[in-house]
Scaffold this active site. Structure first.
Site, short mmCIF file in Angstrom:
data_model
loop_
_atom_site.label_atom_id
_atom_site.label_comp_id
_atom_site.label_asym_id
_atom_site.label_seq_id
_atom_site.Cartn_x
_atom_site.Cartn_y
_atom_site.Cartn_z
N CYS A 41 -11.99 36.69 1.35
CA CYS A 41 -12.23 37.11 1.67
C CYS A 41 -12.77 38.17 0.19
CB CYS A 41 -11.47 38.04 2.51
SG CYS A 41 -11.15 37.80 4.15
N ASN A 74 -15.79 39.36 10.78
CA ASN A 74 -14.96 38.73 9.18
C ASN A 74 -15.70 37.21 8.93
OD1 ASN A 74 -13.75 38.17 7.48
ND2 ASN A 74 -11.80 38.53 7.65
N HIS A 83 -15.21 44.76 2.34
CA HIS A 83 -14.73 43.62 3.23
C HIS A 83 -14.50 44.31 4.97
CE1 HIS A 83 -13.45 39.78 4.25
NE2 HIS A 83 -12.46 40.51 5.27
O1 UT7 Z 1 -9.61 39.69 5.79
C1 UT7 Z 1 -8.55 38.65 4.91
C2 UT7 Z 1 -7.46 39.75 5.57
N1 UT7 Z 1 -7.26 39.72 6.97
C3 UT7 Z 1 -6.81 41.40 7.38
O2 UT7 Z 1 -7.93 42.16 6.91
C4 UT7 Z 1 -6.39 41.69 8.92
C5 UT7 Z 1 -5.74 41.94 8.99
N2 UT7 Z 1 -4.74 42.41 9.98
C6 UT7 Z 1 -4.94 42.83 11.60
O3 UT7 Z 1 -6.40 43.22 11.10
C7 UT7 Z 1 -4.46 42.87 12.70
O4 UT7 Z 1 -3.31 42.83 12.01
C8 UT7 Z 1 -4.55 42.34 13.66
C9 UT7 Z 1 -6.34 42.31 14.46
C10 UT7 Z 1 -4.89 40.47 13.30
C11 UT7 Z 1 -3.76 42.30 15.12
O5 UT7 Z 1 -3.89 43.42 14.42
P1 UT7 Z 1 -2.01 44.25 15.73
O6 UT7 Z 1 -2.78 45.50 15.54
O7 UT7 Z 1 -1.81 44.03 14.28
O8 UT7 Z 1 -1.59 44.04 16.76
P2 UT7 Z 1 -0.57 43.30 16.35
O9 UT7 Z 1 -1.00 42.09 15.38
O10 UT7 Z 1 0.47 43.34 16.07
O11 UT7 Z 1 -0.30 42.38 18.52
C12 UT7 Z 1 0.17 43.95 18.79
C13 UT7 Z 1 0.28 43.75 19.92
C14 UT7 Z 1 0.68 42.34 20.82
O12 UT7 Z 1 1.80 41.99 21.49
P3 UT7 Z 1 3.49 42.84 22.04
O13 UT7 Z 1 3.97 41.64 20.88
O14 UT7 Z 1 2.77 44.46 21.47
O15 UT7 Z 1 3.14 42.86 23.49
C15 UT7 Z 1 0.19 40.98 20.54
O16 UT7 Z 1 0.60 39.23 20.96
O17 UT7 Z 1 -1.22 43.05 20.52
C16 UT7 Z 1 -1.10 40.64 21.16
N3 UT7 Z 1 -2.79 40.42 21.17
C17 UT7 Z 1 -3.51 40.85 21.73
N4 UT7 Z 1 -4.04 40.85 22.93
C18 UT7 Z 1 -5.01 41.58 23.17
C19 UT7 Z 1 -2.24 40.12 20.05
N5 UT7 Z 1 -4.06 39.51 19.52
C20 UT7 Z 1 -4.95 39.91 20.96
C21 UT7 Z 1 -5.42 40.43 21.49
N6 UT7 Z 1 -5.76 40.17 22.74
N7 UT7 Z 1 -6.33 39.12 20.80
#
Ligand code: UT7
Length: 332
Positions: free
Chosen positions: A116, A286, A256
Site C-alpha cells: 500500500c 482499498n 491511503h
Molecule cells: O492497506 C493495508 C493495510 N491494512 C489495513 O490498514 C487494515 C487494517 N485493519 C482494519 O482496517 C480492520 O482491522 C478490519 C477492517 C480489517 C477489521 O475491523 P476490526 O474492527 O478490527 O474487526 P475485528 O477483526 O476485530 O472483528 C470484529 C468482529 C469479529 O467478531 P467477534 O469475534 O467480535 O464475534 C469478527 O469475526 O467482527 C467480525 N467480522 C465481521 N463481521 C461481519 C470480521 N469481518 C466481518 C465482516 N462482517 N466482514
C-alpha cells in the site's frame, strides 16, 4: 544553481465498470452493509471482470489517458515505474507490459513492490531519476487487481479490496513546486500479520497450496490496524514538523484508503478539518498501490497551483511513509 525538483504535471486513473456492492457481498459471505460501513467505510468496490485481464490492463488505460490528457507522445517517455503487488505474472515486470500495450518505445521500466506504500515509494524513486538531470518524462503508476488475490469466501478480507490504476507524469521543474520532502519506513517483522502464504519461492504453488487457499491476502486485521493507525498519523505529523507546516498551511491530506477510521485518525492527529482530507474509500475500497493516485485524480479539479499536500500511506511489509508535495498547476 537552482535545485531541480520533480513536478507532477498530469494525473489520470482508471477503474473497471463492475461494482461489487456490500449487498452482493452479503450474499457471498456472512457480512452486512452495516458492519462494513461502520468498521471500514466501504460501500462498493470495482472489479475487473473478464478472462486474461490483469493489472497491466488497468495500468494501460491509466497511462493512455494520461498521455492523451497531457498531450504527450509515447516516444517522449524515458522511464516507467509500476507499483504493484498483483503483477500480471512473476516476470516480466508489469511496467514492461504496460509500456508495450501503451506503445512506449523509448522508456526503460520496472516494477516496485511495497504494497500500500508502493505508489509513494515509486513516486520518490521516479523523482530521484528526474533529479539526476538525465530523465525528462517519467510515468509512475500504481496498479492493483486486488480481486485476483482476494478470497471471496473469507469475510474478514473480501469486503476490503478493489481494482484500480492511477498514473502521474513527472517532469523536472526549478520553481518552488513539486516533491519537497519524504519520510519512508519499513519493518519487515510485520510480515507475519499481512502477507500471501504461497506462490513465492519459499512455498511455490502446488495442489496443496491451492486447496489450502494460500494464494490470497492473509491479514490479521486488528494487529495491522493498531500499527497502521499509529504509524500513518505519526509519520504525517513528522513531515509537517520537519517542514514547519501548521495545519492551516496544508491544503490537503491525501491518505491511503484502507479504513475510514485510520484516515480520520490521521487527519485529526494532523489537526486538519475533515474537508481537507481526500476520501473516496466508500466507492472503491482499498486498491493498494492505486489509492493515492485515484484520490488525486478525483480531486484534481479542486487542486490549485501552490497547494501544499501531504501524502501518507501504511501497508504490507510493513511499509509506511509520508511525502510533502507542492501542487504545480491549476485545473485545465
Ligand atoms: O492497506 C493495508 C493495510 N491494512 C489495513 O490498514 C487494515 C487494517 N485493519 C482494519 O482496517 C480492520 O482491522 C478490519 C477492517 C480489517 C477489521 O475491523 P476490526 O474492527 O478490527 O474487526 P475485528 O477483526 O476485530 O472483528 C470484529 C468482529 C469479529 O467478531 P467477534 O469475534 O467480535 O464475534 C469478527 O469475526 O467482527 C467480525 N467480522 C465481521 N463481521 C461481519 C470480521 N469481518 C466481518 C465482516 N462482517 N466482514
Amino acid at each position: 544553481m537552482e535545485e531541480v525538483r520533480a513536478v507532477i504535471t498530469g494525473i489520470h486513473a482508471w477503474v473497471p465498470e463492475y461494482r461489487l456492492t456490500n449487498h452482493e457481498l452479503s450474499k457471498m459471505v456472512d457480512t452486512s452493509d452495516e458492519w462494513i460501513m461502520q468498521r471500514v467505510g466501504i460501500k462498493e468496490r470495482r472489479i475487473l471482470k473478464g478472462e486474461g485481464l490483469g493489472s497491466s490492463d488497468l495500468g494501460e488505460k491509466a497511462v493512455k489517458g494520461l498521455l492523451e490528457k497531457t498531450n504527450t507522445s509515447p516516444d517522449e517517455i524515458d522511464l516507467v515505474i509500476c507499483a504493484t503487488i498483483t503483477p500480471d505474472m512473476v516476470f516480466p515486470a508489469t511496467a514492461n507490459i504496460i509500456s508495450d500495450k501503451a506503445g512506449l518505445k523509448n522508456a526503460f521500466s520496472f516494477d516496485l513492490g511495497a504494497a500500500c506504500s508502493g505508489f509513494l515509494f515509486a513516486l520518490q524513486t521516479g523523482a530521484a531519476y528526474i533529479q539526476t538531470g538525465r530523465f525528462r518524462k517519467v510515468i509512475v503508476i500504481g496498479a492493483d487487481k486486488m480481486s485476483s488475490i482476494t478470497d471471496y469466501t473469507d469475510r474478514t478480507t473480501c469486503p476490503l479490496f478493489g481494482d484500480a490504476a492511477g498514473a502521474v507524469l513527472l517532469e523536472p521543474g526549478t520553481g518552488d513546486y513539486g516533491i519537497m520532502d519524504y519520510i519512508f519506513r519499513v519493518d519487515g517483522s510485520g510480515r507475519k500479520f499481512l502477507h500471501m502464504k504461497a506462490g513465492g519461492s519459499v512455498k511455490p504453488a502446488s495442489h496443496e497450496t491451492v486447496n489450502a487457499r494460500e494464494h490470497f491476502v492473509y491479514q490479521e486485521g486488528q494487529s495491522v490496524f493498531k500499527f497502521a493507525v499509529v504509524n500513518m498519523a505519526d509519520i504525517a505529523v513528522e513531515i509537517m514538523e520537519r517542514n514547519n507546516l501548521k495545519p492551516e498551511d496544508i491544503a490537503w491530506l491525501v491518505p491511503h484508503q484502507a479504513n475510514l477510521r485510520i484516515i480520520d485518525a490521521t487527519g485529526k492527529r494532523m489537526g486538519l478539518p475533515p474537508e481537507k482530507v481526500m476520501v473516496n474509500i466508500e466507492n472503491y475500497g482499498n486498491t493498494t498501490a492505486a489509492t493515492i493516485p485515484l484520490c488525486l485524480w478525483e480531486y484534481e479539479k479542486k487542486l490549485r497551483k501552490g497547494d501544499k499536500l501531504i501524502l501518507a500511506a501504511f501497508g504490507g511489509g510493513f511499509t509506511w511513509g509520508s511525502l510533502y508535495l507542492k501542487w504545480a498547476y491549476d485545473p485545465d
